[in-house]
Scaffold this active site. Structure first.
Site, short mmCIF file in Angstrom:
data_model
loop_
_atom_site.label_atom_id
_atom_site.label_comp_id
_atom_site.label_asym_id
_atom_site.label_seq_id
_atom_site.Cartn_x
_atom_site.Cartn_y
_atom_site.Cartn_z
N LYS A 241 -48.43 11.70 10.93
CA LYS A 241 -48.51 10.53 10.07
C LYS A 241 -48.67 10.96 8.61
CE LYS A 241 -50.93 7.36 13.25
NZ LYS A 241 -50.03 6.19 13.28
N ARG A 315 -49.38 4.06 24.28
CA ARG A 315 -48.72 3.47 25.45
C ARG A 315 -48.58 4.47 26.58
NH1 ARG A 315 -43.49 1.90 22.01
NH2 ARG A 315 -45.13 1.75 20.42
#
Ligand code: BES
Ligand code: ZN
Ligand code: ZN
Length: 462
Positions: A241, A315
């Site tokens: 990120k 997820r």
């Protein structure tokens, strides 16, 4: 904490007069001239939300308080929070023996400060609120404790809230209710929980990945499974990120904090359910052990997942945990919380969690409960036609949809592929309050927690 609320037995206490825009004029008329003058001189017009003032009485040390709320007949959880924060130590009751109702929660929360890392902080004495419905005290204290658990876990930096500490928090709560805890961690995950292992294996040994399970309640009661994303820190992995996106990622275990807090409420109120809490806890770190874009992982369920982006890690760990939740027996209801996508925040902002449910009455029930308890949630669609966005040319599915559209929907659709055949509700929550409000400091925040618990009480309440 329960000292902040007490049963009203006529003990000495100062009075709080609540007014709203409609009732202010009538209330003011009844006040003696000198108080009306004082109100005017202070330009107290009963308009601004949560404005308050001290009203001197006749004798020495005799005073009461007037405070404006939005609606005196419909108190919100936060309408006394500013008073709870700012009033001096002492006992208080609402004028006319009015019960503070939901406002008791904000009163308690307003008096908590997160000072773990402050070298100095001001110790302020308790402000106690009297209530004419003492049966509410335990319930409110539990809701406050659960909310503070979420906030504190999120606020605590990763160095002190790694997967190991998340496990310790679960054990602590479990101990109070004699719940069973089982933890599978490190390399032992490789066989049974390949996606949890893949995401978490790059972290240092102390932060080894793990699946934390808690089981509680009568075996023949309806099964309630609660799952929470416990990414202690989300660097993004090899798809690292940027600084601004990484800055708050200590909060990426917010889902696990919500899940544990909900479990605490369920056990604390002794709901007649068989509770199964599952928390996959990992750090999405960068090392030579990191999983890579292009890797293909065979999940616990057997579906193969091509890693398109290592930053879509939540997820993956949830996929294995959700599948496990249905393995021994199908739950009656499956609830999960996750700080899953930036897209949910873009769509709804930080204060309104995105809720996905595979059943209309479940969605409606939680949304209604949320409205009733001042903890709003917003339903988003599990739109079948976007499911194909998760396709992969060489595996059963990809972990991140092609294109950058509908990110929170495609993430929810990813999870849907792993759930058992049961009622399911998924919260994509921000877990963070960017600006403080009374009783709600900047930092970790619980969203959808009280809404869900109120719904559970309706669904399973004795
Ligand atoms: N933890 C983040 C989601 C997140 C980001 C929540 C910012 C709250 C605030 C998650 O693991 C993530 O990075 N998701 C990606 C998914 C993408 C790579 C498909 C996202 O939302 O950008
Ligand atoms: Zn991520
Ligand atoms: Zn994440």
């Amino acid at each position: 904490m329960t000292d902040l609320l007490k049963a009203d037995q006529g003990q000495d206490a100062r009075t709080i007069h609540l007014v709203d825009e409609d009732s202010f004029a009538d209330w003011k008329k009844e006040q003696p001239q000198r108080l009306r003058t004082l109100l005017d001189a202070n330009r107290y017009e009963g308009k601004q939300g949560y404005q308050w003032m001290v009203l001197p009485g006749e004798g020495e040390d005799d005073w009461s308080v007037v405070s404006t709320v939005a609606n005196v007949d419909e108190l919100s959880p936060w309408c006394l929070a500013k008073l709870g924060e700012e009033l001096p130590e002492g006992s208080y009751r609402l004028a006319g023996d009015k019960d503070p109702g939901p406002a008791k929660l904000g009163w308690i929360l307003a008096q908590n400060q997160y000072c773990r890392y402050k070298s100095e902080h001001e110790e302020r004495g308790d402000r106690t609120l009297l209530t004419s419905s003492p049966a509410d005290i335990d319930r409110t204290a539990l809701a406050a404790e659960a909310t503070l658990l979420v906030r504190d876990m999120i606020d605590t930096p990763t160095a002190d809230m790694g997967p190991d500490r998340i496990e310790a928090q679960v054990r602590e709560v479990a101990g109070r209710f004699s719940a069973e805890v089982e933890v599978i961690k490190g390399d032992a995950l490789e066989q049974g929980y390949p996606m949890i292992h893949a995401v978490g294996k790059a972290a240092a040994r102390a932060h080894a990945p793990r699946l934390i399970e808690l089981v509680w309640g009568k075996e023949d009661a309806p099964r309630l499974a609660i799952v929470g994303k416990g990414v202690a820190f989300d660097s993004g992995g090899l798809d690292i990120k940027a600084a601004s996106g990484m800055r708050l990622m200590k909060k990426d275990m917010g889902g696990s904090a919500h899940a544990l807090a909900l479990a605490l409420m369920v056990m604390g109120r002794n709901l007649p359910v068989r509770l199964h809490l599952l928390i996959p806890a990992v750090e999405n770190a960068i090392s030579e052990e990191s999983f890579r874009p292009g890797d293909i992982i065979k999940s616990r369920k057997g579906l193969t997942v091509e890693i398109d982006n290592t930053d879509a890690e939540g997820r993956l760990i949830l996929g294995d945990a959700l599948h496990k939740a249905g393995e021994e027996e199908t739950p009656d209801l499956l609830v999960d919380f996750a700080t899953l996508t930036g897209a949910a925040r873009v769509a709804l902002g930080p204060d309104l969690p995105a809720m996905f449910a595979n059943d209309d009455s479940l969605a409606h029930g939680i949304a209604t409960s949320g409205g009733n308890v001042g903890d709003d949630v917003w339903r988003m669609p599990l739109w079948d036609k976007y499911d194909e966005m998760l396709s992969s040319s060489i595996a059963d599915m990809s972990n991140s949809a092609q294109g950058s559209f509908a990110g929170c929907i495609t993430a929810a659709l990813f999870l849907r592929r792993f759930i058992p055949d049961c009622d399911w509700v998924h919260f994509d929550t921000f877990g963070w309050r960017p600006t403080a409000k009374p009783g709600r400091p900047k930092g970790g925040e619980a969203y959808g927690l009280r809404a869900t618990f109120a719904y559970l009480e309706e669904r399973y309440g004795q």
